[in-house]
Design an enzyme around this catalytic site. Structure first.
Site, PDB file in Angstrom:
ATOM      1  N   GLY A  13      24.771  19.839 -15.743  1.00  0.00           N
ATOM      2  CA  GLY A  13      25.480  19.090 -14.523  1.00  0.00           C
ATOM      3  C   GLY A  13      24.788  18.522 -13.868  1.00  0.00           C
ATOM      4  O   GLY A  13      25.033  18.763 -12.581  1.00  0.00           O
ATOM      5  N   SER A  15      23.787  15.749 -12.951  1.00  0.00           N
ATOM      6  CA  SER A  15      23.472  14.151 -12.410  1.00  0.00           C
ATOM      7  C   SER A  15      24.066  13.861 -10.967  1.00  0.00           C
ATOM      8  O   SER A  15      23.877  12.690 -10.616  1.00  0.00           O
ATOM      9  CB  SER A  15      24.156  13.503 -13.569  1.00  0.00           C
ATOM     10  OG  SER A  15      25.373  13.767 -13.779  1.00  0.00           O
ATOM     11  N   ARG A  16      24.956  14.712 -10.402  1.00  0.00           N
ATOM     12  CA  ARG A  16      25.456  14.501  -9.438  1.00  0.00           C
ATOM     13  C   ARG A  16      25.839  15.768  -8.395  1.00  0.00           C
ATOM     14  O   ARG A  16      25.438  16.556  -8.815  1.00  0.00           O
ATOM     15  CB  ARG A  16      26.684  13.970  -9.464  1.00  0.00           C
ATOM     16  CG  ARG A  16      26.721  12.381 -10.113  1.00  0.00           C
ATOM     17  CD  ARG A  16      28.077  11.930 -10.815  1.00  0.00           C
ATOM     18  NE  ARG A  16      29.234  13.006 -11.153  1.00  0.00           N
ATOM     19  CZ  ARG A  16      30.566  12.962 -11.090  1.00  0.00           C
ATOM     20  NH1 ARG A  16      31.053  12.101 -10.687  1.00  0.00           N
ATOM     21  NH2 ARG A  16      31.056  13.927 -11.693  1.00  0.00           N
ATOM     22  N   ASN A  65      27.580  18.210 -23.902  1.00  0.00           N
ATOM     23  CA  ASN A  65      28.726  18.991 -23.221  1.00  0.00           C
ATOM     24  C   ASN A  65      28.689  20.515 -23.362  1.00  0.00           C
ATOM     25  O   ASN A  65      28.413  20.971 -24.228  1.00  0.00           O
ATOM     26  CB  ASN A  65      29.976  18.305 -23.778  1.00  0.00           C
ATOM     27  CG  ASN A  65      31.258  18.858 -22.957  1.00  0.00           C
ATOM     28  OD1 ASN A  65      31.175  19.981 -22.186  1.00  0.00           O
ATOM     29  ND2 ASN A  65      32.359  18.183 -23.197  1.00  0.00           N
ATOM     30  N   VAL A  66      28.288  21.174 -22.204  1.00  0.00           N
ATOM     31  CA  VAL A  66      28.270  22.444 -22.103  1.00  0.00           C
ATOM     32  C   VAL A  66      29.332  23.498 -22.939  1.00  0.00           C
ATOM     33  O   VAL A  66      28.984  24.497 -23.375  1.00  0.00           O
ATOM     34  CB  VAL A  66      28.277  22.982 -20.729  1.00  0.00           C
ATOM     35  CG1 VAL A  66      26.927  22.697 -19.975  1.00  0.00           C
ATOM     36  CG2 VAL A  66      29.258  23.128 -19.927  1.00  0.00           C
ATOM     37  N   ASN A  94      25.127  25.071 -13.866  1.00  0.00           N
ATOM     38  CA  ASN A  94      25.784  24.299 -12.457  1.00  0.00           C
ATOM     39  C   ASN A  94      26.755  23.649 -13.114  1.00  0.00           C
ATOM     40  O   ASN A  94      27.972  23.251 -12.335  1.00  0.00           O
ATOM     41  CB  ASN A  94      24.716  23.463 -11.886  1.00  0.00           C
ATOM     42  CG  ASN A  94      25.393  22.556 -10.983  1.00  0.00           C
ATOM     43  OD1 ASN A  94      25.901  22.876  -9.777  1.00  0.00           O
ATOM     44  ND2 ASN A  94      25.748  21.044 -11.189  1.00  0.00           N
ATOM     45  N   TYR A 159      40.152  27.934 -11.644  1.00  0.00           N
ATOM     46  CA  TYR A 159      38.596  27.999 -11.308  1.00  0.00           C
ATOM     47  C   TYR A 159      38.214  29.210 -10.762  1.00  0.00           C
ATOM     48  O   TYR A 159      37.199  29.888 -10.934  1.00  0.00           O
ATOM     49  CB  TYR A 159      38.753  27.060  -9.988  1.00  0.00           C
ATOM     50  CG  TYR A 159      37.384  26.670  -9.767  1.00  0.00           C
ATOM     51  CD1 TYR A 159      36.196  25.992 -10.470  1.00  0.00           C
ATOM     52  CD2 TYR A 159      36.701  26.691  -8.344  1.00  0.00           C
ATOM     53  CE1 TYR A 159      35.087  25.414 -10.250  1.00  0.00           C
ATOM     54  CE2 TYR A 159      35.759  26.413  -7.922  1.00  0.00           C
ATOM     55  CZ  TYR A 159      34.737  25.820  -8.915  1.00  0.00           C
ATOM     56  OH  TYR A 159      33.498  25.302  -8.447  1.00  0.00           O
ATOM     57  N   ALA A 161      39.463  32.347 -11.704  1.00  0.00           N
ATOM     58  CA  ALA A 161      39.243  33.161 -12.796  1.00  0.00           C
ATOM     59  C   ALA A 161      37.828  32.889 -13.649  1.00  0.00           C
ATOM     60  O   ALA A 161      37.229  33.785 -13.829  1.00  0.00           O
ATOM     61  CB  ALA A 161      40.293  32.815 -13.852  1.00  0.00           C
ATOM     62  N   ILE A 192      31.519  22.499   0.491  1.00  0.00           N
ATOM     63  CA  ILE A 192      30.224  21.771   0.534  1.00  0.00           C
ATOM     64  C   ILE A 192      30.495  19.969   0.401  1.00  0.00           C
ATOM     65  O   ILE A 192      31.496  19.838  -0.468  1.00  0.00           O
ATOM     66  CB  ILE A 192      29.161  21.941  -0.813  1.00  0.00           C
ATOM     67  CG1 ILE A 192      28.967  23.474  -0.663  1.00  0.00           C
ATOM     68  CG2 ILE A 192      28.078  21.190  -0.541  1.00  0.00           C
ATOM     69  CD1 ILE A 192      28.161  24.081   0.397  1.00  0.00           C
TER      70      ILE A 192
END
Length: 248
Positions: A13, A15-16, A65-66, A94, A159, A161, A192
């Site tokens: 992840g 890229s951004r 895709n992870v 990430n 999230y 969990a 953030i």
């Protein structure tokens, strides 16, 4: 003489947002080529690569895709076949998504997708690389978690969990691999400023934060860069909070 291996850091992840900031910071601070993983946004990944190069580093993009275990494995195996003299020494897990909503009304799909990306994604990528790290007798695994995984956040049961589970996995895996000079740590950001948080009411939320502001992706990236360096060799199984004092 043994040929010196090319050393890489893989950021899923990448890229951004926080992932991008990590890629750029690693390029500035450490002597790694940066492997920028993305799922669908190739343009953003190429932009990150450009920023890495502008920062004096080098690298390449890698698409998977992870959540797709077989794809992750085959893409990484192919990559290793094409880079016979390379070793991935640093892994930053990430990639993650949020699908917020009250648990009472949460569709199974929103539960599963978040768990698949954060938790199964951690398994799929780490499991594909762990053997190499152990053979290499050196490595850094850094899992991006969240304050939600520590204290729980209403509207983010899925999230919380997923990230809570990754924290448990971090602590267990750290003990399994420490003898081989492989460290496993987690970094837990609070609020953030990224495109993931742009819909939040920052003015209202920052009243809850002792530091009275949102953090920056760069501040998170500095912590990750230190944990990815040789200087952090005696830190493992830890969760490092970076949240402006909202939770400790």
């Amino acid at each position: 003489m043994k040929e010196e291996k090319e050393k890489y850091a893989l950021v899923t992840g990448g890229s951004r947002g926080i992932g991008r900031a990590i890629c750029v910071q690693l390029a500035k601070d450490l002597d790694y080529k940066i492997l920028i993983n993305y799922n669908s946004n190739s343009e953003a990944a190429e932009e990150t690569l450009q920023l890495v190069e502008e920062a004096g580093g080098s690298g390449e993009v890698i698409q998977f895709n992870v959540t797709e275990a077989n794809k992750v494995k085959s893409v990484l195996e192919n990559w290793h076949d094409q880079h016979k003299n390379a070793v991935i020494e640093v892994l930053i897990n990430n990639a993650g998504i949020t699908k917020d909503g009250l648990f009472m009304w949460m569709p199974m799909e929103d539960w599963s997708k978040v768990i698949e990306t954060s938790l199964n994604g951690f398994y799929n990528v780490t499991n594909a690389l762990i053997q190499n790290l152990l053979v290499n007798k050196y490595g850094r695994i850094i899992n991006m978690v969240s304050v939600s995984g520590q204290k729980g956040t209403p509207g983010q049961t899925n999230y919380s969990a997923a990230k809570g589970a990754v924290i448990g996995a971090t602590k267990a895996l750290a003990q399994e691999v420490a003898k081989r000079k492989v460290t496993v740590n987690a970094v837990a950001p609070g609020f953030i400023k990224t495109d993931m948080t742009e819909d939040l009411d920052e003015r209202e939320l920052k009243k809850m934060i002792p530091a009275n502001r949102f953090g920056t992706a760069e501040e998170v990236a500095h912590v990750v860069s230190f944990l990815a360096s040789q200087k952090s060799g005696y830190i493992t199984g830890e969760v490092i909070n970076i949240n402006g004092g909202i939770y400790s």
